[in-house]
Write a protein that holds these residues in place. Structure first.
Motif, short mmCIF file in Angstrom:
data_model
loop_
_atom_site.label_atom_id
_atom_site.label_comp_id
_atom_site.label_asym_id
_atom_site.label_seq_id
_atom_site.Cartn_x
_atom_site.Cartn_y
_atom_site.Cartn_z
N ARG A 338 0.81 -1.22 0.00
CA ARG A 338 0.00 0.00 0.00
C ARG A 338 0.84 1.27 0.00
N ASP A 341 3.01 3.19 -4.07
CA ASP A 341 2.62 4.28 -4.97
C ASP A 341 3.16 5.60 -4.41
N ALA A 431 -6.96 9.87 -4.03
CA ALA A 431 -8.00 9.50 -4.99
C ALA A 431 -7.37 9.07 -6.31
N GLU A 432 -6.35 9.81 -6.77
CA GLU A 432 -5.69 9.46 -8.02
C GLU A 432 -5.01 8.10 -7.92
N ALA A 433 -4.57 7.73 -6.70
CA ALA A 433 -3.91 6.45 -6.49
C ALA A 433 -4.90 5.31 -6.28
N GLY A 434 -6.21 5.61 -6.38
CA GLY A 434 -7.22 4.56 -6.28
C GLY A 434 -7.81 4.37 -4.90
N TRP A 435 -7.56 5.27 -4.00
CA TRP A 435 -8.11 5.17 -2.65
C TRP A 435 -9.34 6.08 -2.55
N LYS A 436 -10.52 5.46 -2.36
CA LYS A 436 -11.78 6.19 -2.35
C LYS A 436 -12.40 6.17 -0.96
N ASN A 444 -9.16 0.81 -0.98
CA ASN A 444 -8.74 0.53 -2.35
C ASN A 444 -9.81 -0.30 -3.04
N ALA A 445 -9.53 -0.74 -4.24
CA ALA A 445 -10.51 -1.49 -5.03
C ALA A 445 -10.90 -2.81 -4.38
#
Length: 621
Positions: A338, A341, A431-436, A444-445
C-alpha cells in the motif's frame, strides 16, 4: 528529538562534508611505501612524527567518573536498555560505547574530514593495483588479559564480520576477497577491485576482536559476557538494562601513542539507561547524571530552571554541530504494497505540518530538513548542474521526472495545523492512487482500508506525531501511533516489521559507498538489521550509489551525492523531518575541556577530563 545513530567509522569520527577542498584523490596516494596515515582527498595534516592531535590536552589529568546517557550509538546499540554485551552482531540491544573496549587498526582525527592514523597498525602499504592493503602491526599490542594482539586476531575479526557481522560491519566487506595473517605482525586485506576507493577508510576503523575468545564462544551468541577487548576501557560493573560502567585500563598498551595522548581521561565512564526522557532529566537535575545533551525543545526552553543551575553548579550552553551531513527522516516501508505508490507517500508527507510543530512543540528551535545530506555541500539545490545531468540523463525514464527539475522542497504550510490547501492536495493524490472514501476512511478497489502505524519507542513522539496522524485521519487514512519497549522496537526494526519509523543519522565527513549503501542500496533492502528501512531496491539508485563510491575527488563525490539526493527526494522513500544546527548540552561544572571543539567530532567522554578543583567548588569532589 532523538539522538543520532552514528555511521560506521568509529564513534570518534563525528565529522561532516567540508567545502570543496583542493588536493589529490586517494588514488594518488603512494603505493609500495609504508604510510603512517590515510585520507580520502588531500594531504594528511599530521606528519609521521606527530606527538598528539591539536584538539586534545596532552596534560589532562586522569581520574574521576563521567556519568551520562549517550546521545549517539553504533551497530546494535540502544540508549534505552541493553540485554547483550556483543555489539558486533545485529541481534540484541548492546550498550553504547562497547566499542571503547576494542582497538582498531587506525584511528580518526577529529580536525580532518576523513583522515586515519596508525593505532594497532604502525603503518600501511598499498599495492600497485590499490586493491590490497598490508598493515604492519605493533608488536606491543595486547588484549586485556595480557595476551598478544596479532594479525591472526585481525584476520579472524574481518572474516567473522563478513560472514555474520552487523550490517554496518558486513556490508563494507562485501568485496573483501582475503583477510590473512602473513605473519604475527603483518595483516593483509585484499578486495576484488569493485569496492569503493574509500572502503579502506571504513574498515580500518573496525574493532578488533580476540580470535581465541570467539573460538571458545559463539560469535553470534548474545549474552551478558563481555568479549575480550584491548582498548582503553573494559567492562566493569553492570546492572542489566539499567547501568554499565567502563573502567579505564591502567596499563593500556596504547595509552601513549599519538592518536591516544590526551584522550580517555576518566577512570570510569558510567552509562545510565532511562526509558523515559523525563526520568533521565530528573536524574540529571539531582546530579545522578553529570552530562546531558538535550533533544527535547520544550525541556531546553522551560525546564532548565532548577536550583543547581541557578546556583552556577550546572552549565547550560550550546556547542557548534559537526561539519558533517546528517539525515533525520521518517521511513515509509515499501515492503508493504500500500505504500509503493509515490502518490500515497506524498499524501502522507503533506499531512505533516512542520510550521505548526516548530512553533507549538519545538519552540522555534528546529529547522525543516529537506535533504538526505542536510547541512552539507552534498545537499542538492536548484536545478541539476551539467555534471549532475551527466549522471541523471542515462537514468531518464527510470527515475522520477521531478529529479530533473528544481530540487524537491517540502511545501510550507500556513502553520494552522490544518492547512486546507495541503490536505486537499493530499486527498486528491489518494484518490488518483485509487483510494476512495467509504465512510470515515479510504479504501482501495479490494475494499481494504489504508492503515498507517507509526512505530516509536518513546512517549514524547506521541506529542509530536499526534497532529500528523490526526491530519492523516482527516483525509481518510486510518493512522495511529504504536509505542513499544526498546527490545520490541529493536526487534521490529531489525525485521522491518513496521509501517513508518523515524531515524536520525550522521554520515562520515566523506561518505563512501559503504556509508550510503546501508541506507539506499538494494543490497541492504533484504538484509535484517540494515538501515534501509523503506526497502529501497531500485537499480537507478544503485547506479548513483556506485557512482558516489567510485568518485576520485571531492568534487566528483559532491556531484554524485547531489544527484542521488535529487532522486531520493523525488521518490520520497523518506519523509524529511527536522535538524538542529547546534549541540544543546548541560553539565555539572566539574570538567575540563579544550576549546574550540574540533570540527568533526564531539566525543565528550573521550576528550574531556575531571577537574578536581571545579568539583570541590560545587561539592561534587
Amino acid at each position: 528529538m532523538g539522538g543520532p545513530l552514528l555511521s560506521r567509522r568509529d564513534f570518534l569520527a563525528l565529522g561532516s562534508a567540508a567545502a570543496l577542498l583542493p588536493g589529490v584523490a586517494f588514488a594518488a596516494a603512494p603505493t609500495g611505501t609504508k604510510l603512517h596515515g590515510l585520507s580520502a582527498f588531500g594531504d594528511l595534516k599530521y606528519p609521521a612524527d606527530f606527538k598528539q592531535f591539536d584538539y586534545v590536552n596532552a596534560d589532562a589529568p586522569k581520574g574521576g567518573t563521567f556519568i551520562f546517557s549517550p546521545p549517539n550509538w553504533v551497530f546494535n546499540q540502544s540508549p534505552l536498555t541493553f540485554n547483550t554485551l556483543n555489539t558486533f552482531v545485529a541481534k540484541g540491544d548492546a550498550p553504547p560505547r562497547m566499542e571503547m573496549c576494542f582497538d582498531t587498526l587506525m584511528a580518526s582525527a577529529l580536525d580532518e574530514p576523513d583522515a586515519l592514523y596508525g593505532l594497532v597498525a604502525e603503518g600501511v602499504t598499498i599495492s600497485d593495483d590499490r586493491n590490497t592493503f598490508e598493515f604492519s602491526l605493533r608488536s606491543e599490542a595486547r588484549f586485556h588479559d595480557g595476551t598478544p594482539l596479532t594479525a591472526e586476531d585481525v584476520a579472524h575479526s574481518f572474516q567473522l564480520y563478513k560472514q555474520d557481522g552487523h550490517p554496518d560491519l558486513l556490508l563494507p566487506l562485501s568485496q573483501m576477497i582475503e583477510a590473512v595473517a602473513v605473519d604475527a605482525h603483518t595483516f593483509r586485506l585484499s578486495f576484488s577491485g569493485k569496492q569503493s576507493p574509500r572502503t579502506i577508510l571504513n574498515v580500518a576503523g573496525f574493532p578488533i576482536a580476540s580470535k581465541a575468545y570467539f573460538e571458545a564462544n559463539p560469535f553470534t551468541s548474545v549474552g551478558m559476557k563481555a568479549p575480550l577487548g584491548s582498548g582503553p576501557y573494559r567492562v566493569g560493573r553492570i546492572v542489566a538494562g539499567q547501568t554499565i560502567e567502563y573502567d579505564r585500563v591502567e596499563d593500556y598498551w596504547a595509552r601513549d601513542l599519538p592518536v591516544n595522548r590526551g584522550l580517555y581521561n576518566f577512570d570510569r565512564i558510567r552509562i545510565e539507561f532511562y526509558r523515559d526522557r523525563q526520568a533521565g532529566f530528573e536524574a540529571f537535575k539531582k546530579g545522578n547524571v553529570l552530562f546531558r545533551q538535550e533533544f527535547t525543545a520544550r525541556v531546553w526552553v522551560t525546564g532548565y530552571d532548577f536550583p543547581a543551575l541557578k546556583e552556577g553548579k550546572v552549565v547550560k550552553r550550546e556547542f557548534p554541530a559537526e561539519r558533517r551531513p546528517s539525515m533525520q527522516a521518517t521511513a515509509i516501508n515499501q515492503r508493504r504494497e500500500r505504500f509503493r505508490d509515490p502518490r500515497v507517500r506524498r499524501a502522507m508527507a503533506l499531512c505533516f505540518d512542520f510550521e505548526w510543530t516548530k512553533r507549538n512543540i519545538f519552540y522555534n528551535s528546529y529547522e525543516r530538513s529537506q535533504s538526505c545530506f542536510e547541512r552539507s555541500d552534498y545537499r542538492a539545490e536548484g536545478k541539476p548542474s551539467p555534471e549532475e545531468l551527466a549522471l541523471l540523463e542515462p537514468l531518464r525514464g527510470k527515475i522520477p521526472d521531478e529529479a530533473f527539475g528544481e530540487a524537491i522542497i517540502q511545501p510550507v504550510s500556513d502553520g494552522s495545523g490544518r492547512d486546507r490547501k495541503l490536505l486537499g492536495a493530499a486527498a486528491k493524490l489518494l484518490a488518483e492512487a485509487g483510494w476512495k472514501r467509504n465512510g470515515q476512511f479510504v479504501q482501495n478497489a479490494k475494499g481494504e482500508p489504508l492503515t498507517v502505524e507509526l512505530l516509536v519507542d518513546d512517549d514524547d513522539w506521541i506529542r509530536i506525531h499526534s497532529p500528523w496522524t490526526e491530519n492523516m485521519k482527516a483525509i481518510g487514512i486510518d493512522a495511529s501511533i504504536r509505542v513499544v519497549d526498546s527490545a520490541q522496537y529493536t526487534a521490529r526494526q531489525v525485521d522491518f516489521d513496521f509501517d513508518l519509523i523515524s531515524m536520525a543519522l550522521s554520515f562520515t565527513a566523506t561518505p563512501s559507498r559503504d556509508d550510503i549503501e546501508n541506507l539506499f542500496h538494494s543490497r541492504a533492502a533484504t538484509l535484517p538489521g540494515s538501515r534501509n528501512f523503506p526497502g529501497t531496491a531500485d537499480p537507478a539508485i544503485d547506479a548513483l550509489v556506485e557512482a558516489a563510491g567510485k568518485a576520485q575527488s571531492r568534487q566528483e563525490l559532491t556531484i554524485a551525492l547531489r544527484a542521488l539526493d535529487r532522486v531520493l527526494r523525488a521518490r520520497l522513500d523518506w519523509i524529511p523531518n527536522w535538524y538542529l544546527p547546534n549541540h544543546r548540552a548541560a553539565f555539572w561544572d566539574m570538567f575540563g575541556y579544550k576549546e574550540p571543539k574540533p570540527d568533526f567530532g564531539f566525543p565528550v567522554e573521550a576528550m574531556w577530563w575531571f577537574d578536581k578543583d571545579k568539583a570541590t567548588a560545587i561539592g561534587k569532589a
